[in-house]
Design an enzyme around this catalytic site. Structure first.
Site, PDB file in Angstrom:
ATOM      1  N   HIS A 255       0.829  -1.216   0.000  1.00  0.00           N
ATOM      2  CA  HIS A 255       0.000   0.000   0.000  1.00  0.00           C
ATOM      3  C   HIS A 255       0.859   1.260   0.000  1.00  0.00           C
ATOM      4  O   HIS A 255       0.524   2.246   0.676  1.00  0.00           O
ATOM      5  CB  HIS A 255      -0.918   0.022   1.223  1.00  0.00           C
ATOM      6  CG  HIS A 255      -2.304  -0.459   0.936  1.00  0.00           C
ATOM      7  ND1 HIS A 255      -3.127   0.100  -0.013  1.00  0.00           N
ATOM      8  CD2 HIS A 255      -3.017  -1.470   1.488  1.00  0.00           C
ATOM      9  CE1 HIS A 255      -4.286  -0.533  -0.028  1.00  0.00           C
ATOM     10  NE2 HIS A 255      -4.245  -1.508   0.863  1.00  0.00           N
ATOM     11  N   ASP A 308      -1.631  -3.740   6.108  1.00  0.00           N
ATOM     12  CA  ASP A 308      -2.725  -4.573   5.623  1.00  0.00           C
ATOM     13  C   ASP A 308      -2.614  -4.857   4.129  1.00  0.00           C
ATOM     14  O   ASP A 308      -1.884  -4.195   3.397  1.00  0.00           O
ATOM     15  CB  ASP A 308      -4.069  -3.904   5.917  1.00  0.00           C
ATOM     16  CG  ASP A 308      -4.256  -2.616   5.136  1.00  0.00           C
ATOM     17  OD1 ASP A 308      -3.264  -1.865   5.018  1.00  0.00           O
ATOM     18  OD2 ASP A 308      -5.361  -2.363   4.642  1.00  0.00           O
ATOM     19  N   GLU A 309      -3.366  -5.839   3.695  1.00  0.00           N
ATOM     20  CA  GLU A 309      -3.573  -6.154   2.279  1.00  0.00           C
ATOM     21  C   GLU A 309      -2.269  -6.264   1.479  1.00  0.00           C
ATOM     22  O   GLU A 309      -2.153  -5.748   0.367  1.00  0.00           O
ATOM     23  CB  GLU A 309      -4.495  -5.112   1.633  1.00  0.00           C
ATOM     24  CG  GLU A 309      -5.895  -5.106   2.241  1.00  0.00           C
ATOM     25  CD  GLU A 309      -6.816  -4.112   1.560  1.00  0.00           C
ATOM     26  OE1 GLU A 309      -8.014  -4.385   1.470  1.00  0.00           O
ATOM     27  OE2 GLU A 309      -6.339  -3.029   1.128  1.00  0.00           O
ATOM     28  N   VAL A 310      -1.298  -6.951   2.037  1.00  0.00           N
ATOM     29  CA  VAL A 310      -0.049  -7.176   1.309  1.00  0.00           C
ATOM     30  C   VAL A 310      -0.255  -8.317   0.309  1.00  0.00           C
ATOM     31  O   VAL A 310      -0.707  -9.406   0.679  1.00  0.00           O
ATOM     32  CB  VAL A 310       1.102  -7.518   2.272  1.00  0.00           C
ATOM     33  CG1 VAL A 310       2.381  -7.809   1.490  1.00  0.00           C
ATOM     34  CG2 VAL A 310       1.323  -6.372   3.244  1.00  0.00           C
TER      35      VAL A 310
END
Length: 516
Positions: A255, A308-310
């Site tokens: 991100h 988050d959201e790697v």
């Protein structure tokens, strides 16, 4: 005559209850006129600190210059009898005064406010920040039509949670400094106290750095869409003077737009050049240096690093990263993320003197056990994951039910957009938690992600729903229902509209701002 009658009805109900609803509130029905030269002072006319002096001046001016106090507005309202008592001054007492007060999760924000029938006014607060809340409550009672309609007023108040946040996103759409000031002002009106600033993301890196100027030079949307270091410091100072902490966020390892300005610390092979390379030791040196610089700009005790959201395929699709993982017995992308956070804990965070915050998804990544002691997780997906996050050792901030860009907040479904606030208001942060788990909840925040919002539509999409979240985080547990809040929120939206905030209406009604 019909217009005058309508406005008379408005005036009789206007500005009668501060938002959020005070913990203890009682009022009468007598009017007080508000002097255009309203002043604030300490007991015995002691000299106020620069912090309080600034607040006194700001509220005196804002109340006196309120839109409803204009000659045009007053001409539409019924005149007050000449015998109406006047509110011309207010005494403000702070229990533990400081010339340089500090706003933290342990700051006592309680206050009391009393308005007597004769127009006398007194405020007492445990801290300067409690005094700010009292001044805001007074401005809401008095400031929109230059008349307090319901004296005597007695308030004894304090927030339920110490962390009451609004998250904004300046990466997807750049938000000018003047608009950031506006956002802070709207936060103050609902007594938020944490501005979670998601400064950068994959789309842009608008934050300047003296050590690494290439981050913004190559990562911003344009040279004009950049916050200089003085800009950043100005926002922090502007918010501090109004009782709002600014917690910055730079998302790692994914991100981010790290690869635009610092390709040498990002994954250089494959298609994931904006993801930091956990296998590169230079990454941790870079983060320590960059975050050390930013810590001098953002003095808040908290530092948010996302997490988050790697996309773990970024790791496995990179030959060099995959080779390193094999050589170091790292089984998969999840295990590599654990390694990354362990390195952040051991080599980046020491010396920063910050409490680390991260997004914590339902899958638990980042794991609390990989983070420094005392770290907190922002629960951004299912509220039901809070017990598991807490039981693994983290304090929590709840945001999942309060995403302002969603049409089903907290699972609430409705036909009418103007009713979305009801779903957010109905969320109980302690739902499903034991008393021991409840003690680990710092508070919550409303999140306004920037994919579909810029400075032109922010107010309409964010402010009203955020106000609903603010009251839920303020009032004692078990108090406040949607039905009870409806009329008060209509009043608060009108109040905000009178202040020039384009907050979304929640019902068909009339406000003086409609004709002024």
């Amino acid at each position: 005559m019909k217009l005058f009658l309508t406005l008379s009805l408005f005036a009789s109900a206007s500005a009668s209850t501060p938002w959020p609803l005070p913990a203890n509130f009682s009022s009468g029905s007598a009017p007080l006129s508000v002097s255009s030269a309203l002043t604030f002072s300490l007991p015995d006319d002691a000299a106020p600190s620069p912090f309080l002096a600034d607040a006194f001046s700001r509220y005196s001016e804002s109340i006196s210059n309120a839109q409803g106090c204009s000659a045009e507005a007053q001409s539409l309202l019924p005149p007050q009898p000449s015998s109406t008592p006047q509110l011309s001054s207010c005494s403000v007492s702070v229990s533990s005064p400081s010339s340089d007060p500090s706003l933290t999760v342990s700051t006592d924000e309680s206050y009391s406010l009393y308005l007597a029938l004769d127009g006398s006014c007194s405020i007492s607060a445990a801290s300067e920040f409690g005094a700010l809340h009292a001044l805001e409550s007074l401005s809401q009672l008095a400031g929109e039509t230059c008349t307090v309609t319901n004296a005597p007023v007695s308030i004894s108040d304090s927030p339920r949670f110490a962390y009451r946040g609004l998250m904004i996103d300046s990466s997807r759409h750049f938000l000018p400094v003047r608009f950031l000031e506006h956002i802070v002002d709207t936060m103050v009106a609902s007594k938020f106290n944490v501005l979670h600033w998601h400064i950068s993301d994959t789309e842009s890196f608008p934050s300047s750095s003296a050590l690494f100027p290439e981050l913004a030079e190559k990562g911003a949307w344009s040279p004009e869409a950049v916050y200089s270091v003085p800009d950043l410091k100005h926002v922090v100072d502007y918010a501090y003077k109004r009782g709002v902490r600014v917690m910055p966020e730079w998302d790692v390892p994914g991100h981010g737009s790290w690869g635009k300005g610092k390709p040498e610390v990002s994954i250089q092979d494959g298609s994931c050049t904006n993801t930091l390379d956990p296998t590169n030791p230079d990454v941790y040196d870079f983060l320590h240096d960059f975050l050390s610089e930013m810590s001098s700009v953002f003095p808040d005790a908290n530092l948010f690093l996302g997490g988050d959201e790697v996309d773990t395929s970024c790791f496995t699709s990179s030959p060099s990263v995959s080779k390193w993982m094999t050589e170091n017995n790292i089984a998969d992308g999840v295990a590599l993320q654990s390694y990354f956070w362990q390195q952040v804990t051991s080599t980046v965070m020491p010396g920063l003197n910050k409490t680390l915050g991260v997004w914590m998804a339902d899958d638990g990544i980042p794991y609390p056990e990989d983070l420094p002691a005392g770290s907190f997780g922002n629960v951004w997906q299912s509220q039901s994951s809070m017990p598991a996050v807490i039981d693994r050792g983290a304090d929590v901030v709840l945001s999942g039910p309060w995403y302002l860009d969603q049409q089903q907040p907290g699972g609430f479904q409705t036909y009418a957009l103007q009713a979305l606030w009801q779903g957010m208001y109905a969320v109980e942060p302690f739902s499903g938690l034991t008393p021991a788990q409840q003690a680990k909840v710092l508070g919550g925040e409303a999140c306004m992600w920037g994919e579909g919002v810029n400075a032109l539509d922010f107010d309409a999409l964010a402010v009203t729903k955020a106000a609903a979240v603010a009251e839920r985080l303020w009032v004692p547990q078990g108090e406040g229902t949607v039905d009870d809040a409806q009329e008060r929120l209509e009043e608060h939206v009108c109040r905000l509209n009178m202040r020039g905030v384009a907050a979304e209406a929640v019902a068909q009604n009339f406000c003086l701002s409609d004709v002024l």
